[in-house]
Design a protein around this motif. Structure first.
Motif, PDB file in Angstrom:
ATOM      1  N   MET A 367      20.037 -23.207 -43.054  1.00  0.00           N
ATOM      2  CA  MET A 367      20.736 -22.050 -42.484  1.00  0.00           C
ATOM      3  C   MET A 367      19.861 -21.352 -41.458  1.00  0.00           C
ATOM      4  N   ARG A 368      18.569 -21.205 -41.747  1.00  0.00           N
ATOM      5  CA  ARG A 368      17.661 -20.623 -40.751  1.00  0.00           C
ATOM      6  C   ARG A 368      17.712 -21.434 -39.459  1.00  0.00           C
ATOM      7  N   TYR A 369      17.698 -22.742 -39.617  1.00  0.00           N
ATOM      8  CA  TYR A 369      17.728 -23.650 -38.463  1.00  0.00           C
ATOM      9  C   TYR A 369      19.000 -23.422 -37.646  1.00  0.00           C
ATOM     10  N   GLN A 370      20.153 -23.300 -38.316  1.00  0.00           N
ATOM     11  CA  GLN A 370      21.418 -23.100 -37.603  1.00  0.00           C
ATOM     12  C   GLN A 370      21.420 -21.780 -36.843  1.00  0.00           C
ATOM     13  N   ILE A 371      20.901 -20.725 -37.475  1.00  0.00           N
ATOM     14  CA  ILE A 371      20.875 -19.416 -36.815  1.00  0.00           C
ATOM     15  C   ILE A 371      19.964 -19.443 -35.595  1.00  0.00           C
ATOM     16  N   LEU A 372      18.804 -20.049 -35.756  1.00  0.00           N
ATOM     17  CA  LEU A 372      17.863 -20.128 -34.646  1.00  0.00           C
ATOM     18  C   LEU A 372      18.434 -20.951 -33.494  1.00  0.00           C
ATOM     19  N   ARG A 373      19.052 -22.078 -33.810  1.00  0.00           N
ATOM     20  CA  ARG A 373      19.654 -22.900 -32.757  1.00  0.00           C
ATOM     21  C   ARG A 373      20.811 -22.160 -32.080  1.00  0.00           C
ATOM     22  N   PHE A 374      21.580 -21.392 -32.868  1.00  0.00           N
ATOM     23  CA  PHE A 374      22.694 -20.632 -32.298  1.00  0.00           C
ATOM     24  C   PHE A 374      22.169 -19.595 -31.309  1.00  0.00           C
ATOM     25  N   PHE A 375      21.154 -18.847 -31.717  1.00  0.00           N
ATOM     26  CA  PHE A 375      20.570 -17.854 -30.813  1.00  0.00           C
ATOM     27  C   PHE A 375      19.996 -18.522 -29.580  1.00  0.00           C
ATOM     28  N   GLU A 376      19.312 -19.637 -29.784  1.00  0.00           N
ATOM     29  CA  GLU A 376      18.684 -20.348 -28.671  1.00  0.00           C
ATOM     30  C   GLU A 376      19.714 -20.788 -27.636  1.00  0.00           C
ATOM     31  N   SER A 377      20.891 -21.194 -28.097  1.00  0.00           N
ATOM     32  CA  SER A 377      21.912 -21.678 -27.164  1.00  0.00           C
ATOM     33  C   SER A 377      22.726 -20.539 -26.566  1.00  0.00           C
ATOM     34  N   GLN A 378      23.015 -19.497 -27.369  1.00  0.00           N
ATOM     35  CA  GLN A 378      23.944 -18.470 -26.920  1.00  0.00           C
ATOM     36  C   GLN A 378      23.297 -17.333 -26.143  1.00  0.00           C
ATOM     37  N   ALA A 379      22.066 -16.959 -26.480  1.00  0.00           N
ATOM     38  CA  ALA A 379      21.436 -15.821 -25.800  1.00  0.00           C
ATOM     39  C   ALA A 379      21.367 -16.024 -24.281  1.00  0.00           C
ATOM     40  N   PRO A 380      20.874 -17.172 -23.792  1.00  0.00           N
ATOM     41  CA  PRO A 380      20.823 -17.325 -22.329  1.00  0.00           C
ATOM     42  C   PRO A 380      22.195 -17.438 -21.683  1.00  0.00           C
ATOM     43  N   ILE A 381      23.165 -17.959 -22.426  1.00  0.00           N
ATOM     44  CA  ILE A 381      24.517 -18.073 -21.861  1.00  0.00           C
ATOM     45  C   ILE A 381      25.164 -16.699 -21.737  1.00  0.00           C
ATOM     46  N   ILE A 382      25.140 -15.931 -22.834  1.00  0.00           N
ATOM     47  CA  ILE A 382      25.826 -14.633 -22.857  1.00  0.00           C
ATOM     48  C   ILE A 382      25.154 -13.649 -21.909  1.00  0.00           C
ATOM     49  N   LEU A 383      23.846 -13.523 -21.998  1.00  0.00           N
ATOM     50  CA  LEU A 383      23.145 -12.587 -21.126  1.00  0.00           C
ATOM     51  C   LEU A 383      23.101 -13.099 -19.689  1.00  0.00           C
TER      52      LEU A 383
END
Length: 542
Positions: A367-383
Motif C-alpha cells: 500500500m505504501r508503494y501504491q501511494i508513493l507511485r500515485f503521488f509520483e505520477s499525479q503530482a507533476p501532472i496536476i500541478l
C-alpha cells in the motif's frame, strides 16, 4: 479539513501553548515560534489544520503525535519524581535509541551506536569529531550541494557554531569555533551538484571533481571525510555509490564515509547495508517521518569508534548540543565531560517521531508503494497544468529493485519555479516567493467575494505547508533561481492508507490526495492573479 487540529495558534489555551513551546525547546532559533505559533519554515509544534506537502523541510506535529508527546511528558514527570530528572531522561534516551535500532532493523549490526542530536545539522559536528578522533592529520571535509542540504551544514562540518543561539539558549557568533583545536584541523570543501542554470551536473563530471579533490587532499597529507547526500532538498542523490566504493577500495581508512540521510527518504535495507559497511549516517525523525520539527541523530558503526570508549571526551563547546542522555549509557567519560542537564524537548520530539515511524511501517508495504507511485505520477501532472508552475528536472525514478542506491525508488519531492507576469516569461524572486509560500500556508478565504464559487473558497481556506524556497542556480539575467517544493511524507501516506474520513475505500482516498493537489494548484493560481488584492488585505490572512 480532516486533521482534527487547530486552525490557528490563538485557539490554544495557555497550557497547550506552553506545551508547544516545550516541544520547540532544546533546538536553535530555527524552531522559534512566531506570533502564529509557526517556525521560520511554516511548521508547527501543535496539531494545526494543514495539508502537509512540506516534509522536505520539516513536518507539523500530527494530532496523534501531540497526544503521544503529552503522555510522554506525563510519564517523564512521574518517573522524575521517583528517580530524578537525569535518571528519568537517561531511561528515555536508552529507550529511544533501542527502539530506533529495532524499528530500522539494525540490531544485528555489532557495535552500532546512536547519538541523539537536536537536528541533522548539529549531527555534522558530532560526525566530524568522530572522524578526527583517531587521526592526528588534518581533515578535508567534502560536502555535496550546500544549498540543498542546509545552509548551516558547512559551518557545522567545520566544528563551528552555525546559529545565533544554541540548544541550551546560549547566544553565539555564527562561524566561531565550538572546539578551536578541532576546527583548526578541518578544511571544508563544497561540491556543487547543479550547474549555474540549475540543471543537475552530469554524474561523470561530478565524480571526476570529487576524485581529483580526494586524491589531491590525500597527497597533501590530509585525510578525507566524504559525504553522500542520500536525498537533497530537491531530491538529488550524489555522488554515485560506485564512486565512493572505488575511492574506499583505493584509499581505505584514509577516507571516512558519511551518508546524509536527514531527509529520511531511504530504504531500511540500504541503510542497514551501508552501516554494516562502516559508513556513518545522519538521519532525522522530523522530515519524511513526520515527527515534530528538529529531531536528529548520528549512527556510528563500530569501525569508527575507539576500542576503549572512555577515550571519548567532548570539549566544553559540545555541551551546547549534547547532554548525557543523548549518548550511549556506557560512554562514561564522554557523558561526564558534558554538563549534567537534560534536553527534554528533544527527548519528547524523538518519542513522537518513533511513534510516527511505527505508524508508517505498519502500513502494508504494497500500500505504501501504491501511494508513493500515485503521488509520483499525479503530482507533476496536476500541478503541471498550471501556467504559473514550471517543474525543474526531477530525479529519474528507479524501477529496478536491485539497483544500488540508498534512496527509495520513488520520487517524493517535486520542485517548481513559480512564474509571474502575464506572459509567464518571468519568475518570482525569493522575497515574493516566500510571501506566496506563507499565503499558501494560511486561510486567505476572507479576501474572497461573498459569491465566490465553493471550489475556490475551499482551496483558499485550506492551509498547505510546502517546502521553503531553495536556491538552485542562476537565471540567464544573473538573478538567483529559486524553487518551491511539494513533497509527500509519512504522515500523508498514513492518512491516505487509514483515514476513513477522507474516503471509505482506498481508491477514494487516493482520489482525495489527487483532489488535494488540485486544490493546491487552484490556490496558487488565485494568488498569482490576485496578488495585489492579497497585499492590500494582508491583515485579513489568518
Amino acid at each position: 479539513m480532516t486533521t482534527n487540529g487547530f486552525k490557528c495558534f490563538s485557539q490554544l489555551n495557555q497550557e497547550e501553548r506552553a506545551f508547544a513551546e516545550l516541544l520547540c525547546s532544546g533546538s536553535d532559533e530555527r524552531s522559534e515560534q512566531n506570533a502564529e505559533g509557526l517556525n521560520k519554515y511554516g511548521g508547527a509544534a501543535f496539531p494545526r489544520e494543514t495539508l502537509s506537502f512540506g516534509s522536505c523541510t520539516n513536518s507539523t506535529i500530527t494530532p496523534s503525535g501531540w497526544e503521544v508527546a503529552r503522555l510522554a511528558l506525563n510519564a517523564f514527570q512521574q518517573r522524575a519524581a521517583e528517580v530524578g530528572e537525569l535518571q528519568a531522561a537517561d531511561e528515555i534516551g536508552i529507550n529511544v535509541k533501542d527502539q530506533l535500532l529495532s524499528l530500522m532493523k539494525l540490531t544485528e549490526i555489532d557495535g552500532l551506536q546512536v547519538v541523539l542530536t537536536p537536528s541533522g545539522t548539529d549531527a555534522e559536528s558530532i560526525a566530524v569529531y568522530f572522524a578526527a578522533l583517531a587521526r592526528q592529520k588534518s581533515l578535508v571535509n567534502i560536502l555535496m550541494g550546500l544549498g540543498e542540504v542546509g545552509s548551516g551544514s558547512a559551518l557545522a562540518a567545520g566544528a563551528k557554531y552555525f546559529s545565533l543561539r544554541t540548544p541550551t539558549g546560549k547566544a553565539t557568533i555564527s562561524g566561531a569555533p565550538l572546539d578551536a583545536e578541532l576546527a583548526d584541523k578541518i578544511n571544508v570543501h563544497q561540491i556543487k551538484i547543479r550547474v549555474d542554470s540549475s540543471d543537475e551536473r552530469a554524474p561523470q563530471e561530478l565524480d571526476l571533481e570529487i576524485k581529483q579533490l580526494v586524491e589531491s587532499s590525500l597527497a597533501s597529507g590530509s585525510d578525507v571525510v566524504l559525504h553522500i547526500v542520500a536525498h537533497s532538498k530537491t531530491g538529488v542523490h550524489a555522488p554515485r555509490l560506485e564512486t565512493m566504493h572505488t575511492l574506499l577500495a583505493e584509499h581505505g581508512e584514509r577516507i571516512v564515509p558519511i551518508i546524509d540521510a536527514a531527509q529520511g527518504r531511504f530504504s531500511r535495507r540500504g541503510l542497514r547495508d551501508y552501516l554494516a559497511r562502516g559508513f556513518m549516517v545522519i538521519l532525522t525523525g522530523s522530515k519524511f517521518y513526520g515527527g515534530p520539527p528538529f529531531s536528529g541523530c548520528l549512527l556510528i558503526p563500530k569501525n569508527l569508534l575507539p576500542e576503549n570508549v572512555d577515550t571519548i571526551q567532548f570539549s566544553k563547546g559540545f555541551s551546547e548540543y549534547l547532554t548525557p542522555a543523548q549518548l550511549p549509557k556506557h560512554w562514561t567519560a564522554a557523558r561526564q565531560s558534558l554538563t549534567p542537564t537534560i534536553n527534554l524537548g528533544l527527548l519528547l520530539r524523538w518519542q513522537v517521531a518513533l511513534a510516527e515511524m511505527v505508524a508508517y511501517y505498519d502500513v502494508p508495504g504494497a500500500m505504501r508503494y501504491q501511494i508513493l507511485r500515485f503521488f509520483e505520477s499525479q503530482a507533476p501532472i496536476i500541478l503541471g497544468r498550471s501556467h504559473w508552475l514550471e517543474l525543474i528536472n526531477p530525479s529519474i525514478p528507479i524501477f529496478d529493485d536491485v539497483f544500488e542506491r540508498l534512496l527509495q525508488s520513488k520520487t517524493t519531492v517535486f520542485s517548481f519555479r513559480v512564474k509571474t507576469a502575464e506572459n509567464y516569461s518571468q519568475q518570482l524572486a525569493q522575497p515574493e516567493l516566500a510571501r506566496w509560500v506563507r499565503w499558501i500556508n494560511h486561510d486567505i478565504s476572507a479576501v474572497l467575494a461573498a459569491d465566490a464559487p465553493a471550489s475556490i473558497y475551499d482551496a483558499m481556506r485550506t492551509c498547505f505547508q510546502l517546502g521553503q524556497a531553495v536556491h538552485v542556480g542562476e537565471k540567464p539575467t544573473g538573478e538567483a533561481d529559486y524553487v518551491i517544493r511539494v513533497a509527500i511524507g509519512g504522515a500523508l501516506i498514513i492518512q491516505v492508507a487509514n483515514d476513513l474520513s477522507v474516503g471509505t475505500t482506498f481508491q477514494a482516498r487516493l482520489a482525495w490526495l489527487a483532489a488535494s493537489l488540485e486544490r493546491l494548484r487552484v490556490k496558487i493560481e488565485y494568488i498569482a492573479t490576485h496578488e495585489a488584492d492579497l497585499l492590500a488585505c494582508e491583515a485579513m490572512v489568518c
